[in-house]
Design a protein around this motif. Structure first.
Motif, PDB file in Angstrom:
ATOM      1  N   UNK A 129       0.849  -1.183   0.000  1.00  0.00           N
ATOM      2  CA  UNK A 129       0.000   0.000   0.000  1.00  0.00           C
ATOM      3  C   UNK A 129       0.887   1.236   0.000  1.00  0.00           C
ATOM      4  N   UNK A 130       0.579   2.193  -0.877  1.00  0.00           N
ATOM      5  CA  UNK A 130       1.324   3.443  -0.938  1.00  0.00           C
ATOM      6  C   UNK A 130       0.705   4.454   0.016  1.00  0.00           C
ATOM      7  N   UNK A 131      -0.623   4.540  -0.007  1.00  0.00           N
ATOM      8  CA  UNK A 131      -1.307   5.482   0.873  1.00  0.00           C
ATOM      9  C   UNK A 131      -2.765   5.610   0.525  1.00  0.00           C
ATOM     10  N   UNK A 132      -3.449   6.422   1.311  1.00  0.00           N
ATOM     11  CA  UNK A 132      -4.854   6.713   1.054  1.00  0.00           C
ATOM     12  C   UNK A 132      -5.215   8.028   1.715  1.00  0.00           C
ATOM     13  N   UNK A 133      -6.264   8.684   1.198  1.00  0.00           N
ATOM     14  CA  UNK A 133      -6.703   9.929   1.807  1.00  0.00           C
ATOM     15  C   UNK A 133      -7.625  10.711   0.901  1.00  0.00           C
ATOM     16  N   UNK A 134      -8.094  11.834   1.446  1.00  0.00           N
ATOM     17  CA  UNK A 134      -8.991  12.713   0.697  1.00  0.00           C
ATOM     18  C   UNK A 134      -8.209  13.408  -0.406  1.00  0.00           C
ATOM     19  N   UNK A 135      -8.911  13.639  -1.535  1.00  0.00           N
ATOM     20  CA  UNK A 135      -8.291  14.392  -2.619  1.00  0.00           C
ATOM     21  C   UNK A 135      -8.860  15.825  -2.615  1.00  0.00           C
ATOM     22  N   UNK A 136      -8.275  16.739  -3.393  1.00  0.00           N
ATOM     23  CA  UNK A 136      -8.732  18.136  -3.392  1.00  0.00           C
ATOM     24  C   UNK A 136     -10.123  18.357  -3.970  1.00  0.00           C
ATOM     25  N   UNK A 137     -10.727  17.343  -4.556  1.00  0.00           N
ATOM     26  CA  UNK A 137     -12.023  17.499  -5.212  1.00  0.00           C
ATOM     27  C   UNK A 137     -13.160  16.876  -4.394  1.00  0.00           C
ATOM     28  N   UNK A 138     -12.888  16.529  -3.150  1.00  0.00           N
ATOM     29  CA  UNK A 138     -13.909  15.983  -2.279  1.00  0.00           C
ATOM     30  C   UNK A 138     -14.036  14.474  -2.320  1.00  0.00           C
ATOM     31  N   UNK A 139     -13.178  13.810  -3.055  1.00  0.00           N
ATOM     32  CA  UNK A 139     -13.194  12.353  -3.135  1.00  0.00           C
ATOM     33  C   UNK A 139     -12.194  11.730  -2.169  1.00  0.00           C
ATOM     34  N   UNK A 140     -12.085  10.425  -2.252  1.00  0.00           N
ATOM     35  CA  UNK A 140     -11.161   9.685  -1.408  1.00  0.00           C
ATOM     36  C   UNK A 140     -10.435   8.672  -2.291  1.00  0.00           C
ATOM     37  N   UNK A 141      -9.118   8.589  -2.153  1.00  0.00           N
ATOM     38  CA  UNK A 141      -8.303   7.744  -3.017  1.00  0.00           C
ATOM     39  C   UNK A 141      -7.417   6.810  -2.198  1.00  0.00           C
ATOM     40  N   UNK A 142      -7.064   5.701  -2.845  1.00  0.00           N
ATOM     41  CA  UNK A 142      -6.109   4.756  -2.254  1.00  0.00           C
ATOM     42  C   UNK A 142      -5.180   4.283  -3.362  1.00  0.00           C
ATOM     43  N   UNK A 143      -3.905   4.103  -3.009  1.00  0.00           N
ATOM     44  CA  UNK A 143      -2.936   3.704  -4.010  1.00  0.00           C
ATOM     45  C   UNK A 143      -2.106   2.511  -3.579  1.00  0.00           C
ATOM     46  N   UNK A 144      -1.754   1.662  -4.562  1.00  0.00           N
ATOM     47  CA  UNK A 144      -1.017   0.432  -4.312  1.00  0.00           C
ATOM     48  C   UNK A 144      -0.001   0.179  -5.411  1.00  0.00           C
ATOM     49  N   UNK A 145       1.024  -0.574  -5.061  1.00  0.00           N
ATOM     50  CA  UNK A 145       1.982  -1.086  -6.030  1.00  0.00           C
ATOM     51  C   UNK A 145       1.988  -2.596  -5.891  1.00  0.00           C
ATOM     52  N   UNK A 146       2.094  -3.279  -7.012  1.00  0.00           N
ATOM     53  CA  UNK A 146       2.083  -4.742  -6.999  1.00  0.00           C
ATOM     54  C   UNK A 146       3.069  -5.257  -8.031  1.00  0.00           C
ATOM     55  N   UNK A 147       3.653  -6.420  -7.748  1.00  0.00           N
ATOM     56  CA  UNK A 147       4.602  -6.992  -8.706  1.00  0.00           C
ATOM     57  C   UNK A 147       4.537  -8.511  -8.672  1.00  0.00           C
ATOM     58  N   UNK A 148       4.896  -9.084  -9.820  1.00  0.00           N
ATOM     59  CA  UNK A 148       4.979 -10.534  -9.947  1.00  0.00           C
ATOM     60  C   UNK A 148       5.875 -10.848 -11.136  1.00  0.00           C
ATOM     61  N   UNK A 149       6.224 -12.095 -11.272  1.00  0.00           N
ATOM     62  CA  UNK A 149       6.949 -12.579 -12.441  1.00  0.00           C
ATOM     63  C   UNK A 149       6.192 -13.780 -12.976  1.00  0.00           C
ATOM     64  N   UNK A 150       5.945 -13.780 -14.280  1.00  0.00           N
ATOM     65  CA  UNK A 150       5.287 -14.910 -14.925  1.00  0.00           C
ATOM     66  C   UNK A 150       6.216 -15.484 -15.978  1.00  0.00           C
ATOM     67  N   UNK A 151       5.924 -16.696 -16.396  1.00  0.00           N
ATOM     68  CA  UNK A 151       6.574 -17.277 -17.566  1.00  0.00           C
ATOM     69  C   UNK A 151       5.578 -17.156 -18.707  1.00  0.00           C
ATOM     70  N   UNK A 152       5.953 -16.442 -19.750  1.00  0.00           N
ATOM     71  CA  UNK A 152       5.015 -16.235 -20.849  1.00  0.00           C
ATOM     72  C   UNK A 152       4.669 -17.546 -21.540  1.00  0.00           C
ATOM     73  N   UNK A 153       5.585 -18.509 -21.503  1.00  0.00           N
ATOM     74  CA  UNK A 153       5.301 -19.806 -22.126  1.00  0.00           C
ATOM     75  C   UNK A 153       4.151 -20.526 -21.420  1.00  0.00           C
ATOM     76  N   UNK A 154       3.938 -20.242 -20.127  1.00  0.00           N
ATOM     77  CA  UNK A 154       2.802 -20.825 -19.411  1.00  0.00           C
ATOM     78  C   UNK A 154       1.474 -20.386 -20.010  1.00  0.00           C
ATOM     79  N   UNK A 155       1.510 -19.282 -20.748  1.00  0.00           N
ATOM     80  CA  UNK A 155       0.297 -18.723 -21.360  1.00  0.00           C
ATOM     81  C   UNK A 155       0.289 -18.933 -22.876  1.00  0.00           C
TER      82      UNK A 155
END
Length: 179
Positions: A129-155
């Motif tokens: 999780x990067x963070x979350x909170x109110x934005x300047x326009x009256x909304x609420x946001x949350x941010x995340x980073x995610x990572x993985x490694x796949x083998x393309x041959x599996x697909x």
């Protein structure tokens, strides 16, 4: 060619009650990296995607659904991108989207079904999780980073291995707007 990812990946925490978010594509990205000829790494991205996620921090649970337009692959090289859209790689005419739908989330790992090139496999993303909170326009946001490694041959994408590596690293940066 690979990407996917994913996207998704995001659910790591949120409010005490379940909260639903739509992905803000202007503040999100789906990136991938592959090795080339054993001498360099080639990065790429997908420019068109949409998704949503929900979070319930109290239960450390959540869910994600994400769709990527395969023909939006972009490696900053027009001829390569055209080849990536061809049947050798993504075959975008036959498989126009990549999708991810979560099946489990424990607060740190997000597991789900990734469909790429018409093949569905379980994939697990490490999520932060990067963070979350109110934005300047009256909304609420949350941010995340995610990572993985796949083998393309599996697909079913095995063209020019090992000249282009089988292992594909995927990174997803997501900002969601609470609904």
């Amino acid at each position: 060619m690979k990407a996917l990812a994913l996207t998704t990946a995001l659910l790591v925490s949120g409010g005490a009650l379940a909260a639903d978010y739509n992905v803000d594509p202007a503040h999100s990205a789906v990136l991938f990296e592959v090795g080339h000829l054993g001498v360099s790494t080639t990065p790429g991205r997908f420019n068109e995607f949409e998704g949503s996620f929900s979070l319930d921090e109290g239960n450390k649970s959540g869910k994600v659904e994400f769709t990527i337009q395969a023909d939006s692959v972009d490696t900053n090289h027009e001829a390569r991108d055209k080849h990536l859209r061809s049947p050798d790689f993504l075959d975008v005419k036959q498989f126009p989207t990549l999708t991810f739908k979560s099946t489990a989330f424990d607060g740190k790992s997000l597991t789900g079904d990734l469909t790429l090139h018409g093949v569905t496999k379980s994939v697990t993303f490490d999520v932060e999780k990067v963070g979350e909170g109110k934005d300047p326009w009256g909304g609420y946001r949350a941010g995340f980073e995610a990572s993985t490694t796949i083998k393309r041959s599996d697909f079913g994408v095995s063209y020019f291995i090992p000249g282009v590596t089988d292992e594909t690293e995927i990174e997803v940066f997501i900002e969601g707007i609470r609904q």
